[in-house]
Write a protein that holds these residues in place. Sequence first.
Motif, PDB file in Angstrom:
ATOM      1  N   PHE A  86      42.930   7.265 -40.684  1.00 46.54           N
ATOM      2  CA  PHE A  86      42.823   8.466 -40.011  1.00 46.54           C
ATOM      3  C   PHE A  86      41.573   9.130 -39.568  1.00 46.54           C
ATOM      4  N   PRO A  90      40.007   5.630 -35.629  1.00 45.77           N
ATOM      5  CA  PRO A  90      40.625   6.141 -34.437  1.00 45.77           C
ATOM      6  C   PRO A  90      39.121   6.526 -33.518  1.00 45.77           C
ATOM      7  N   TRP A 142      49.770   8.982 -35.090  1.00 49.18           N
ATOM      8  CA  TRP A 142      48.870   9.297 -36.021  1.00 49.18           C
ATOM      9  C   TRP A 142      48.600  10.578 -36.222  1.00 49.18           C
TER      10      TRP A 142
END
Length: 162
Positions: A86, A90, A142
Amino acid sequence: FRFNASFLPYLGYGNLSPSTVVGRIFCIMFALFGIPLNLVLLNEIGQLMLLGVQHCAHRLEEMFHWQNKASFLMKTCALVTGLLLFLLLPPLLFSDKEGWSYEEGFYYSFITLSTIGFGDYVIGMNPDRTYPSWYKNVISVWILFGMAWLALVIKFCINLLE
């Protein structure tokens, strides 16, 4: 009910706002119900993630006859996995797809998942770039799971402080 920007099939901010009185009233009424429902949803997803971690810890305790070590190990693994999924990985995707630096991608990740959402960075909006069809959908998932994970981390930190 008219918007200043075109509709985007994506969860975003900074580019969509109601411009009429009726639109603004609708937005307020929708938020009165939508925000609590969103909090309930995030809490449920976070609890499911927590149950998964607790189930894995319980299985480790049974397999290796560990007492509190398995629970600590699983919480640590969940924290590290969450950090990777997370917050740390990303920005690499955002660097590739958006052309942002890693720091800008990390900033976007944290600001988005913490729900601060300034709107200074918005994905999929650069007209000079071509985005894959899956991109906005993956980012939406996400965001959903990342917000639930970050809420769990914040709740854990609050429990430690108490």
